[in-house]
Design a protein around this motif. Structure first.
Motif, mmCIF file in Angstrom:
data_model
loop_
_atom_site.group_PDB
_atom_site.id
_atom_site.type_symbol
_atom_site.label_atom_id
_atom_site.label_comp_id
_atom_site.label_asym_id
_atom_site.label_seq_id
_atom_site.Cartn_x
_atom_site.Cartn_y
_atom_site.Cartn_z
ATOM 1 N N TRP A 257 83.868 24.458 66.187
ATOM 2 C CA TRP A 257 83.406 23.164 66.719
ATOM 3 C C TRP A 257 81.916 22.947 66.567
ATOM 4 C CZ3 TRP A 257 87.345 20.269 67.104
ATOM 5 C CH2 TRP A 257 88.563 20.742 67.606
ATOM 6 N N ARG A 258 81.253 23.716 65.764
ATOM 7 C CA ARG A 258 79.815 23.565 65.692
ATOM 8 C C ARG A 258 79.427 22.507 64.645
ATOM 9 N NH1 ARG A 258 78.211 29.295 62.639
ATOM 10 N NH2 ARG A 258 78.793 28.598 60.536
ATOM 11 N N PHE A 259 78.174 22.142 64.657
ATOM 12 C CA PHE A 259 77.637 21.176 63.697
ATOM 13 C C PHE A 259 77.741 21.744 62.277
ATOM 14 C CE2 PHE A 259 74.015 19.544 61.261
ATOM 15 C CZ PHE A 259 74.215 18.187 61.383
ATOM 16 N N LEU B 272 69.506 17.510 62.933
ATOM 17 C CA LEU B 272 69.054 18.335 61.820
ATOM 18 C C LEU B 272 69.537 19.760 62.069
ATOM 19 C CD1 LEU B 272 67.375 18.814 59.241
ATOM 20 C CD2 LEU B 272 65.408 19.281 60.726
ATOM 21 N N GLY B 273 70.202 20.301 61.069
ATOM 22 C CA GLY B 273 70.725 21.653 61.232
ATOM 23 C C GLY B 273 70.497 22.493 59.994
ATOM 24 N N VAL B 274 70.548 23.793 60.200
ATOM 25 C CA VAL B 274 70.471 24.718 59.069
ATOM 26 C C VAL B 274 71.581 25.746 59.235
ATOM 27 C CG1 VAL B 274 68.785 26.211 60.243
ATOM 28 C CG2 VAL B 274 68.980 26.282 57.749
ATOM 29 N N ILE B 275 72.232 26.048 58.138
ATOM 30 C CA ILE B 275 73.248 27.095 58.125
ATOM 31 C C ILE B 275 72.865 28.081 57.030
ATOM 32 C CG2 ILE B 275 75.679 27.669 57.786
ATOM 33 C CD1 ILE B 275 76.392 24.886 58.777
ATOM 34 N N ASN B 276 72.655 29.319 57.433
ATOM 35 C CA ASN B 276 72.170 30.333 56.510
ATOM 36 C C ASN B 276 73.167 31.491 56.490
ATOM 37 O OD1 ASN B 276 70.571 31.809 54.802
ATOM 38 N ND2 ASN B 276 69.126 32.456 56.377
ATOM 39 N N THR B 277 73.606 31.853 55.297
ATOM 40 C CA THR B 277 74.500 32.993 55.126
ATOM 41 C C THR B 277 73.828 33.997 54.200
ATOM 42 O OG1 THR B 277 76.485 31.647 55.420
ATOM 43 C CG2 THR B 277 76.761 33.746 54.287
ATOM 44 N N TRP B 278 73.840 35.244 54.593
ATOM 45 C CA TRP B 278 73.253 36.269 53.732
ATOM 46 C C TRP B 278 73.976 37.593 53.950
ATOM 47 C CZ3 TRP B 278 71.440 34.904 58.403
ATOM 48 C CH2 TRP B 278 71.007 35.899 59.279
ATOM 49 N N GLY B 279 73.830 38.481 52.965
ATOM 50 C CA GLY B 279 74.502 39.764 53.083
ATOM 51 C C GLY B 279 74.179 40.681 51.928
ATOM 52 N N ASP B 280 74.902 41.800 51.903
ATOM 53 C CA ASP B 280 74.682 42.789 50.854
ATOM 54 C C ASP B 280 75.091 42.224 49.488
ATOM 55 O OD1 ASP B 280 73.943 44.562 52.817
ATOM 56 O OD2 ASP B 280 75.961 45.403 53.027
ATOM 57 N N LYS B 281 74.335 42.619 48.488
ATOM 58 C CA LYS B 281 74.722 42.266 47.127
ATOM 59 C C LYS B 281 75.871 43.172 46.668
ATOM 60 C CE LYS B 281 70.589 40.249 45.026
ATOM 61 N NZ LYS B 281 69.644 40.346 43.880
ATOM 62 N N PHE C 20 73.829 32.467 60.249
ATOM 63 C CA PHE C 20 72.984 31.907 61.310
ATOM 64 C C PHE C 20 73.080 30.389 61.247
ATOM 65 C CE2 PHE C 20 68.829 30.144 62.566
ATOM 66 C CZ PHE C 20 68.814 30.555 63.896
ATOM 67 N N SER C 21 73.312 29.788 62.380
ATOM 68 C CA SER C 21 73.425 28.327 62.453
ATOM 69 C C SER C 21 72.549 27.831 63.599
ATOM 70 C CB SER C 21 74.886 27.923 62.702
ATOM 71 O OG SER C 21 74.980 26.541 62.970
ATOM 72 N N LEU C 22 71.746 26.828 63.305
ATOM 73 C CA LEU C 22 70.883 26.250 64.336
ATOM 74 C C LEU C 22 70.794 24.749 64.092
ATOM 75 C CD1 LEU C 22 68.858 26.847 66.706
ATOM 76 C CD2 LEU C 22 67.062 26.860 64.961
ATOM 77 N N ASN C 23 70.924 23.972 65.144
ATOM 78 C CA ASN C 23 70.800 22.525 64.990
ATOM 79 C C ASN C 23 70.222 21.897 66.247
ATOM 80 O OD1 ASN C 23 73.244 21.315 66.668
ATOM 81 N ND2 ASN C 23 74.031 23.112 65.554
#
Lengths: 134, 457
Positions: free
Chosen positions: B189-191, B367-376, B351-354
């Motif tokens: 249910w998030r932005f 205004l929101g940002v959604i960031n996904t990161w991880g191991d290569k 990480f999600s922030l809005n």
């Protein structure tokens, strides 16, 4: 136009209430005059979710139109707890003030999910605003 | 606003191939869309306007009051009988990406500039008895031309006294881990609350971000003490492939080995003029990607934290700030043994922030940002990423106009409308800002302009 408690005729319901009110309420001190304009903001922040300003429209709580001087639990179609219906409270400004300060103390067993409003000025403003909704 | 796991869009198909053949990361949830939850049937049931429960008078972002309504089992009412727990919804949209997609955006769409009736749905939504309430969505997707079951959350709740305080206890039958969450910080249910079903989206996402959406059936027990402490514990099992097919759901993340536990702890404080919440949550799943019990499983351990703050004031100026962080530890025995991953152990984080501002319950901007990161991992991500990296960052700006939904609104509570304009900017996509796929496509080529008309009655 701003209305304050001092411009509203509360004397009749006050006299009526002094005859029938619960013992714990008989010594409630008189409340200060409030600012109805500020009271509108208090209503929007504290009450509007559950109480309408439209006559005959009940939300989870009963309509606030005509609240001053009304006997508790008597709005047609509104949902009340048994405790509220049997309280026989007449909603004078003092009774309202006491109730919204500590709802569960004034009406034990009541169903209103509201912990109370500590700010005496905000309560006075709200009551002044409600007095304009007769 | 999307049904879970129907036929896949172009970007999803890439993810599905990846999932089915490499058995690695769950990439089915690439669109990161949410279904809607702002239903006029609830307003008719309670006699309250939409703004009581929803920031901006249109869901699914809940106020503290709305949070309590959901936890209470969707059953609060104004005491009048005869409410019909039915609602309907329509979402029409237009999607433009900075550059044409390499394939058609959907089975009935072109490579760009797609106008579509994204969703026509019906909801069984409201109190069926004093303690039993529902949010069940089913309908038609114009993107996939299919009828399907959407989100489901059927609750039984009751209020008891615990330590002298009101305590809601309940159980919920649902089909998506985190669809039960009442704080709008977890993935279901998030932005963004509305997004395109026809835009390219990053391939990598944690399992909790819809990886099991609609493919499982779960039961959770929960409690909410003194309008402040929330605790939930549940478990999920996979639906059979025949059940998925009969429900119109084409995606399949595989079969859960045993039961996937889901848990949630949260704290909420409602000051009426403002409210805040914070909490922790988790999901653990052992998945057999090919549904073969003889094969090793891929294991996903998701743990996250979340927090929210909303300033409601007199409801004329509303500010909100919502965020969450998910850490996923993957142990990919299945994928590794198949030679489709360089390592058994991979981490993925999200990480999600809005933040939002709403004026007069009518004009909203977020205004929101959604960031996904991880191991290569060059093998694990080879089908989507030139660099072998799952990293993506999306910035999303959404502006909307909601003319109705107030007590004094025309047609209240039947007429509900939101018009929205949304722009998504990618600074990194599937591991690179430029030429992320090895074919010359840049992250910015996927920047998306999404306009939508959202009706409900």
């Amino acid at each position: 136009m701003m209305k304050t408690l001092t411009t509203i005729r509360f004397f009749k319901p006050l006299a009526c209430a002094s005859l029938f009110c619960l013992p714990m309420l008989t010594t409630v001190p008189a409340i200060a005059a409030g600012n109805a304009v500020s009271g509108a903001d208090v209503y929007n922040a504290e009450c509007a979710d559950c109480h309408s300003l439209k006559a005959g429209k009940n939300k989870k709580g009963s309509s606030f139109v005509g609240l001053i001087g009304r006997t508790a639990g008597t709005v047609p179609g509104a949902k009340y707890s048994d405790a509220m219906k049997s309280s026989k409270i007449v909603w004078t400004p003092e009774r309202i003030d006491a109730y919204i300060t500590h709802p569960k103390q004034v009406v034990p067993g009541g169903s209103m999910k509201y912990d109370g409003l500590d700010d005496a000025k905000a309560r006075a403003d709200l009551i002044a605003f409600l007095a304009t909704k007769s | 606003m999307q049904f879970p796991r129907r036929q896949s869009t172009a970007s999803q198909r890439g993810g599905m191939r990846f999932l089915l053949f490499s058995g690695g990361i769950i990439a089915l949830t690439a669109t990161m869309n949410q279904p809607a939850q702002a239903l006029p049937s609830y307003a008719r049931q309670t006699g309250q306007e939409c703004t009581a429960c929803h920031v901006g008078g249109f869901g699914p972002q809940l106020t503290a009051y709305g949070t309590r309504f959901k936890i209470g089992g969707y059953t609060d009412s104004n005491g009048e009988s005869g409410h019909l727990p039915l609602s309907a919804m329509f979402v029409g949209s237009y999607t433009h990406t900075a550059k044409d997609q390499s394939e058609d955006a959907g089975p009935y769409a072109g490579a760009n500039n797609n106008l579509v009736a994204q969703e026509v749905t019906a909801f069984l939504a409201g109190g069926l008895t004093k303690n039993l309430g529902t949010f069940v969505e089913a309908g038609y997707s114009g993107v996939d031309n299919v009828f399907a079951l959407g989100e489901m959350d059927v609750r039984f709740a009751s209020t008891v006294q615990l330590g002298g305080k009101d305590t809601v206890i309940g159980v919920t039958l649902n089909n998506n881990p985190s669809v039960t969450d009442p704080f709008n910080t977890l993935p279901a249910w998030r932005f963004p609350y509305a997004s395109s079903d026809l835009a390219p989206t990053p391939a990598a996402s944690t399992l909790l971000e819809g990886g099991l959406d609609g493919q499982v059936l779960g039961i959770s027990a929960y409690g909410f003490w003194n309008d402040s402490v929330y605790a939930e514990l549940g478990g999920y099992r996979s639906l059979s492939t025949s059940s998925l097919h009969s429900l119109g759901l084409a995606g399949d993340a595989g079969e859960i080995d045993g039961i996937s536990p889901y848990w949630r702890l949260g704290y909420m404080k409602d000051n009426r003029k403002s409210a805040y919440s914070f909490g922790v949550f988790g999901l653990y799943s052992k998945l057999q990607p090919d549904r073969l019990s003889s094969e090793p499983t891929n294991n996903y351990q998701d743990i996250g934290v979340d927090a929210s703050y909303q300033f409601l004031g007199t409801r004329r100026h509303i500010f909100t700030l919502f965020g969450s962080y998910i850490h996923e530890q993957q142990t990919l025995d299945n994928t590794f043994s198949a030679g489709d991953a360089s390592s058994r152990d991979v981490t993925l984080q999200n990480f999600s922030l809005n933040g939002s501002y709403t004026y007069d319950q009518t004009y909203g901007i977020t205004l929101g940002v959604i960031n996904t990161w991880g191991d290569k991992d060059a093998l694990l991500y080879q089908s989507d990423s030139r660099t072998g990296s799952p990293n993506s960052t999306a910035w999303i700006l959404d502006a909307n106009w909601t003319p109705f939904g107030k007590e004094s609104s025309w047609g209240s509570p039947w007429a509900n409308l939101r018009l929205g304009l949304q722009y998504t900017l990618y600074t990194e996509f599937n591991g690179a800002s430029s030429n992320y796929d090895g074919s010359g496509r840049d992250a910015g080529d996927n920047n998306t302009l999404f306009t939508y008309v959202w009706l409900s009655l």
